[in-house]
Every structure is written in structure tokens, then in C-alpha cells.
Write a protein that holds these residues in place. Sequence first.
Motif, PDB file in Angstrom:
ATOM      1  N   PRO B  34     -24.318 -91.142  61.275  1.00  0.00           N
ATOM      2  CA  PRO B  34     -24.526 -90.709  59.893  1.00  0.00           C
ATOM      3  C   PRO B  34     -24.107 -91.743  58.859  1.00  0.00           C
ATOM      4  N   ALA B 253     -21.600 -83.359  49.956  1.00  0.00           N
ATOM      5  CA  ALA B 253     -22.168 -83.703  51.267  1.00  0.00           C
ATOM      6  C   ALA B 253     -22.214 -85.214  51.468  1.00  0.00           C
ATOM      7  N   THR B 254     -22.478 -85.978  50.409  1.00  0.00           N
ATOM      8  CA  THR B 254     -22.571 -87.432  50.566  1.00  0.00           C
ATOM      9  C   THR B 254     -21.224 -88.039  50.942  1.00  0.00           C
ATOM     10  N   GLN B 256     -19.215 -86.603  52.941  1.00  0.00           N
ATOM     11  CA  GLN B 256     -19.087 -86.333  54.367  1.00  0.00           C
ATOM     12  C   GLN B 256     -20.059 -87.163  55.204  1.00  0.00           C
ATOM     13  N   THR B 257     -21.223 -87.504  54.635  1.00  0.00           N
ATOM     14  CA  THR B 257     -22.138 -88.383  55.367  1.00  0.00           C
ATOM     15  C   THR B 257     -21.781 -89.853  55.133  1.00  0.00           C
ATOM     16  N   GLU B 259     -22.243 -91.548  52.561  1.00  0.00           N
ATOM     17  CA  GLU B 259     -23.091 -92.259  51.606  1.00  0.00           C
ATOM     18  C   GLU B 259     -22.257 -92.648  50.397  1.00  0.00           C
TER      19      GLU B 259
END
Lengths: 307, 542, 262
Positions: B34, B253-254, B256-257, B259
Amino acid sequence: MIQYILGRFVLIVPTIVAVSIVVFLMLYLTPGDPAIIYLGDTPATPARVAQIRHAMGLDRPLSTQYLSYVARLVRGDLGRSLRNDDTVLGEIQYRFPSSAQLAGAAFVVTVTLGIGLGLISALSRGTWLDASAMILALLGVSMPIFWLGLMLIFVFSLQLGWFPATGFGGWERLVLPAVTLGLLTSATLARLARSSVLEILWQPYIRTARAKGLAKGHVVRRHVLRNALILLITVAGLQLGDLLSGAVITETVFARPGLGKLLVDAILNKDFPVVQGVVLLIAVAYTLINLGVDVSYAYFDPRIRFE
Amino acid sequence: MAVRMRRRELLRKAGWNLGAIALGSQLVDWGRPPALAQSGAALTCGLAMGPETMDVTVTTSSDTGRIGLHLVDPLVWQPSAGRYAPGLATSWSVSADAKTYTFKLRENVKFHDGTPFNGDAIKATFDRVVNPDTKSQLAFNFIGPYERTEVVGPSIVRIHFKEPYAAFLDAASTPYLGIVSPAALAKYGKDFGSVAFVSTGPYMMQSYRPDAEIVLVRNPNYNWASPIFKHQGPAYLERISFRIIPEEAVRLATLQTRETQFIVNVPTRDYQRLKSDRNIVLVEIPQAGTGYSLMMNEQRNPTTELAVRRAIQLAIDRVGFVKTVWDGVAKPGCGPITPNIFGFDPKTCGEGAYNPEQSKRMLEDAGWKLGADGVRQKNGQRLSLEFYFHNRFPRSQEMATFIQANLKVVGMDTILHNLAPGGYFAAVRTGQQNLNFWWETATDPGLLLDECFASRHANGGTNRNFYRNAQTDQMIQQVLAEANPQKRKDLVAKVQQKVISDAVMAYLADPLSLYAYGRGLTGLWVDWGGNYPYFYDTRLSS
Amino acid sequence: MLGGVLLVLVIVATLLAPLLTPYNPLALSPTDRMLPPGPHHLLGTDEFGRDVLTRILFGARTSLRTGLVAVSLAIVIGVPMGLASGFYGGLIDRLLMRLVDLMLTFPGILLALVIVAILGPSLFNAMLAVGISASPTYARVVRSSVLSTKPHFFVEAAQAIGCRNWRIMLRHILPNVVAPIVVLGTLGVAGAIIAAAALSFLGLGAQPPEPEWGALLSEGRNFLLDAWWIATFPGLAIMVTVLAINLLGDGLRDVLDPQLRT
């Protein structure tokens, strides 16, 4: 034929004039003053508001504002944003590639899924395959875009890590937003495709072809698909413009720059020059796409000829 | 025949293209982890709203300020409330009447374009802020009663004000009065702020892509950091990208990914879950300012009545409000300024605590009797309140819904108007509302009190209470003018007590600034007001 | 058939909402905040402690009504335009089709935002916008159906026996364009419900605290990871209803269009 195309090109001019006047009046009618929206919660005395109105050129009569806009437009100058003085042309140029990419990719999703599901469903009419294809299409139509987008991000970015959740550039950043934006329209197309294919299948020439003993696959390819192409082109004409400008939610969820978000923000801020610029671009694009669509009708359907 | 061939060819090509797309999707490396490749020297930071311009001296956006602080150097820094440290100014003095500020400037400082920083640059920057054509928002407010800049020598300037102005050092410590390159202003004209933004800070603007990403690159010549920071010379991180991610769940979420490695405005919904996440560090700082509050229009019935305004204050369950709307990640509000602001009076907190019974009694005594529909009436008039808010205000719908339900309990009917900004500002500036939200973040008590309570802002400005009181006006003027800290503190307390006894506003909640980052990021600095995370000392390890 | 039954169930549930649930859709109950589905709250509660099932049942009224409003408006504007354009042809046709083109060039979102800005944000106003921006599609579809119907001999026959134009349009041509209108209309009701959700996302939809499906979904989206039920059940409600309306539309079309009967 060439004369027809030229004639249509000339029609773009009155379209632009009409669109620009309507947009101007529409924004004028909506409540709120761009200067006051700009100042927002910043403390400002009435004298300061007047200063800002003057700097924005809003203290001139409406007709003067419109005419000076047109005078600049004729020279190819779309003006500058009332809010940040960026050139409208620059703002549009910067966002257009992202929007065009998204619209194009979403259209591919729409067409592949829409025509595919419609064809499967029509060819297997009345079977469980037909029913499940149509229910799949309906699921697509009954999901709000922001919901679908968030779900795709949770599953494919957060859980599986297959695609990045946000951003612009590179095809891997295009997949999720394109599916999100394309799925909704593909459901509509699937239903249209199904009914038009059913109609085609009922036509005498198909019966003739089948009676001649042509293989089913051949009939589908030669007769059904080609007729379905016409449908595809029509839908392209109707929806590409919308895909270009109506993607505000997809752009917001996936954090992409785009014309949709630019337009919505500009409307909410009453940023006249930006709204004008984007709507004019869409009007021209829409007109050109539909010209292309009409011309290609003649190409794909020999029955249609232009006088 | 030729036509048919072309048609067939076209179809084949179309088929081929579709095939190519299908093939392309199979070429995806499904096993890819990821994390997107990020070198240790680059930080990606997720912002919520994003700037409209990078010109800090024009904007009102906190995000422009957050990015801009890396691009500029403030004249002075404010490491804690009311304490100042050298920035571009090495020393300074304030005249006794608070009308003249003299700054001694650091030498050998260069703008990103190589031109020298000096007193003329300060003059050019400040003169531009007050020029109406600049359309400056926050900086215009911060520069106050600015008169002129006197360049005494290349490294000494004197700023003159028309009236005493005690808040100027505070204002000069924000990113918004950052000094910009006069050469670049001349070169870029109206494109300054979008095409280029040239100042003296530890980072330089590399690319500005609104609604997407603003990339800063390290200034290799930087050698004039304030002594309050842990090192000198260029910053550690080579590059900082600020990504604009409006949707809060996606922004989280980014992180956690991977990004992003740092995000602002962490959703309070996820606070508990993140708190127990061992891979994520949460930073929570009480945000300096006014907090979330409610303005009550004194010129429109029925909020003209003191009893009604008091009853509204008493009817709002601030503890429940914080728990329900802000997921417990805020403090119940208690006064016109947040507790971390200089001069905050803790005694103001006891006033107007939640008491629906007292609220009802108060309305009853004022002649508002309960009608058949559960709404109180007096002389045939229903106790009905027009509540205006706009959809860009954070969580405004939820806050309004909660308040509406609270007011209903004591017999008030609240009509909610959730408007687009145009309609909202048109309405509240002309006083069509009984209630509207207010929130402001800043660090000087004078400016905060002035905006809400001074009658000069009641004329379609930010004092949407339409509160006009000569005594309060005079006290606010004194706060703005008084440079002596002890005297100023007493004056600030007096204004607070005065506006609380006049029941001008209702104070709902004092928010926390929430930031989150992955482990591996060290050396973060955030100002005490909670708004500006600063990455000059920051390092990233994988 | 299934579609009709489902839709009737949805409508009955909507009408009987106050009888089906003991809870108030608006009253806050902070102590019952974000309870998962259970025996007392079958579908859980939201961040204000309101019963999700109750909110969905009451929200159905708003959602169905706005969907119907939007589609009726689109039909009322679009169908006469298409009929006239296709039947008379010539100048009328060209003028009307230019108008339709102009309407289609306007991004639907612009119209929606402008109408909401002028008339104030309410779901009803937003639906006006959705209806108006959908009307050109009806005009186009009806026009092309008319064009394909007009050459038929029954129209010629009617003209030959001296029928008036409006009578021919209403009695002979309109019945033949009903099928596409029904299909578009059923899709349109579903589309309007989804469009309302999109407007709620932009903060311009239903006014709080009035429950409406799109708003429920939009408000619940931030709780997806912590309290999935707040947004999931309104989403399912939309899905079931849209499915029902579309199945009904399919059924109606098969009945109305004898050509397609197998």
C-alpha cells in the motif's frame, strides 16, 4: 456535408452569446454580493466593502460590466477571477487535463459496462442472466456517488492497498474515480442498450439473417452491435459534457483538481468570470461533441443523410 | 466498398482499444504494497480546504497560512502567549503610546529570488497590504490602523500607526504579515501568489496546483532561523507536499495508506480509535480564538429581550453539545475568548451554566407563556427564532440541530436556514437572523473582542449581535491601545465580564486543533494557538 | 409485478410510519447515542440518539415526494415540447430543438445551485432544478418517438377523416410515446432521489433536522468505520426503492409496448 458542418460551426457563436447572457443574469439574480462573500467573516467596515467592490469592478452598472466582459472575450481574454486574480484561462487550462482524463475514463467504464450488460441481458432475455445483469445495473443506479467513492476507497485503498485513494496523474489514480463516476451512467446505458437491442432483434432483417442460416455470433456482430454503436454515440453526445462538469463529488472525494469543483466553488462564491469561463467551455465542448455525434450518425447509419 | 472497409477497420480498432484497456488492467502489479514510494527526505501533508492563493498577505485561509509559514519568516515569533522571540527582526521596541514600533532587522537575509531583504521590502509589503487593489483580507485586519513605514536605515524600520495599536507584535508573528520580495511583486504583478510566491523562508514554492497539491522545496541558502528552533541552516526535509483532501474520512485513510505522513483536521469521529492506534501519533492543542459560539441579534425580535437571550444561554447543554456534536473532543465553551488567550478571566466560566428549569422560569417571568403547540407566546407573538448558518461552517448542521432541540425543550421554536455563503452573508449582514454561528481563531484578545462586540463592526460587519454599547466600545479601544501587559490583562477581563452580563452571545465549545502523523516523524513544532504545524526541525525516518 | 408489490410495501410503510414506530424522528436522546442495531432499536441509533428506522420511515415521505415532483415537472415541460416539435416540424421544431440544445449545454449543477440560491435551499427547490434540467431529455425522446410514429398509416387516416391536430396528438400519437416516457420517468424518480443525496453532500439539500434519505446517507458517511448502521440502512432503503420503481417501470413498459411482449 461540409456545408452542413460549417453551418453548425457558425451556430456556436449565437450559442456562446446566449449562454453568456443567461449565465450573467442568473448569477446577478442570485442573492449575495461577491465582495461580501469574499470578505466573509473578515471584519470590514462599509467603507472597506465599498473599496473591495470597486477593486472588483462591481460598482459599475450591470450593462457596462457585461459589455466590458464581452469586449475582452472577443479578444480571447476570459478575464481574471474576482477572488484571487488568477487568469480564468489559466485556471481552466490547469484543470482541463484532469477533468478530460476522468471524463474519458469514466466514459470507457460506462460504455464497457453499459453496452456489455445491456447486450448480455437482451440476448438472454427472460433468463436468470438477464435478471441479474439488470439488477447489477440497478445497484449502480441506486448508489449515490460519494457513497460509492468512499466504499471503493475503503475496500481498494485502505483494505487491499491496490490503488491510491487520492490525487491526479498516472492511471492507477484514475481507476477508482473513473469507476465511481462511470458506474452510475452505465446503469442507464445498460437499460437503454437492452431495450434497443431487443428492438433490433425483433427487426425483420435480423430474422432474415437468422433465416439465412447465419451464425448467431455473426448476426450479433454484424447487425446488432453496429446498431448499438449508434446508441453509444448518442449517449456520448449527451453525457460527455456532464461527465466533464458534473464530477464535483467524485473530484471532492478523490481529491482531484477538476472543472466541476472549480465551477461549483465559483458559483457559490459568485465569481462571475470563472463561472462564465467554465460554462462557455462546456457549451462549446458540448456543441462540438454533438456535431461530431451527428456527423458520425451518417457514417454508421447509411439511412441518415444530410441535406 | 472503401467506406465499408473503413467502417470495419474502425470497429476493429475500437475493439482493439477496448482490449488494450482490459490488458492494461491486468498488468497491474497486484502485489504492490500500500505504501507509495516516498523518500525519507520528503513529507506529504494532507490539508482539508486548500488555499485559493499562496499570497499570505492577501488570503484569509488558514491553509494558506499553514503552508505560507514555511515560505516566509515572520518579523517576530510568539513561542508562548504574549512572549516574543526574534524572527527577521533581531530586536524591537514599542513607543509608550503604542503608536510606533521600531524593528532592528537581521542582515544578510536574501529572498528566494536572490534579492536582499531590507527595510524597503517591509515598506513595500505593508504598503501593498493597505492598497485597496490588493484586496487583502486577514493581513488588512492584522495591520490595523497602519499609517506608514519609515525606513530609517537598511536594517532599521519604524512602523507608524494612526492610533495606538497594541496587537501589532502578535499580528507580525502570524504568517499573514510575512515580508515578500518587492522585485517579485513587480515582476509577477497580479500573478503573484498563484504563479509565484517569493519570500525569505526555509522553503520555496516549487509548484502551486490549487485543489490538488502545493509542493515546497528546501531553501538551500537558508541561514537565518529563529533561535527558538533546534537547529540552524537549511531545513532537514528536502521537500514538503501539501495535498488538498477535503473529505475527512479520505484524508484519514491516506494517513493509513501512507499517501500522507501528516494530516490536519483529524475527524473527531475517529479520535478514540486513533488514540489507541500505536502507529499513529495524535497532537491535540486547544485552538486559540473565540471557540464556537452563537451570536444573538439584539435588533430583531425576540432576541432584543435580555431575558430571551439569557434563557437561550441557559437552555443549551454545552456538555452534551461537546459530547454529541464534537465527539467529546472539545471543551464546553465558557466565554468570548478561549482559556489560553492572554487575559482570559476564569470567573466567566460559571455564568450561564445549563439549567433548562431556570431558563423556563425566566421566560415565564418575562411573560412568555406556553402555547398549545409547545411554543411560548407573548401578546400573540410566538417565541420563534430565525437561525442562519452556512454549509461551509464546520459541522454547522449538527450544531444547529442540537441547539434547535435544546431550545424546543424550553418552548422556543427555531427555524433553521442552511444557506450557501452568498445568501448567508447577505442575510446576516442586514440582520435578518436571530441567531448565527461565530468562530474565529487568532491569538490577540483585542482583535477577537473588537470583532464581536465593538459597535463599529455592528454596521453590517462581524458584530452580528448588533450589540452597541458605548462603555464596551471604550473598553475595547483601551484593550487595543494598552501596551502594558498588567493593565491590558485587567481591561480584557473587564470586557469579558461586561459582555457576559449583557448576555450578548452564547458560548458553545472550545475546539482542539487535531493533527495526526505516522511514527517516524520527529521534530514537529506547533504554535501555542494550535494552527500552524511547522516542519523546519522535522525529520522523517522510515 | 415484484416491483409493484415492493413499491406498495414501501408506500404503505411510509404512510403508517407513525404507527409502526414508537420513536420521534426529531427528538434528540443523547444517552442513546450511536447504539448498534438491537431489540429496542432494530436498525440502531444515530449520533443524536435518534432511531435510524424511524428516521428512514419518515424520510421516505420526503424522498418519494421529491422524486415524483422532479419527474412530473420534467414530463410536464418536456413532453409537450417534444410532441409539438415532432408533430409540426419546420420552424417550431427548429426553435424548440435549439432551446433544448441550449438547456442541455447548461451543466445541471449550475441550474440546481442557482435555483437553490434564489429560492432558498430546500429539497423542493432543488427538485425543481432537477426536473427542469431533466426536461430536455424527455423532449428529445418524445420528439424522436413522434417522428417514428407520424409516418404510420393510422395518423394519415386520422388526418384524412378531418381530426384536429391536438386530437391526433393526444389520441393517436401520445399513446405511442408512453412507453419511453414511463421508462425514463421511473429511472428519473430514482435519479432524483440520488440527486437529492448529491445536493445534501454539497450542503444544499434537505434542511436539518428533517429526515430525508439522501441527507441521512450523506450525514452518516463520516461514521462508516465507527457506526456503519447510520449510513448503511438509509442506503439500503434507497436501493430497495429504486429497484422497486425500476422493476415496476419495466413491467409497465412490457404491458404498454405490445411490440416487446414475448
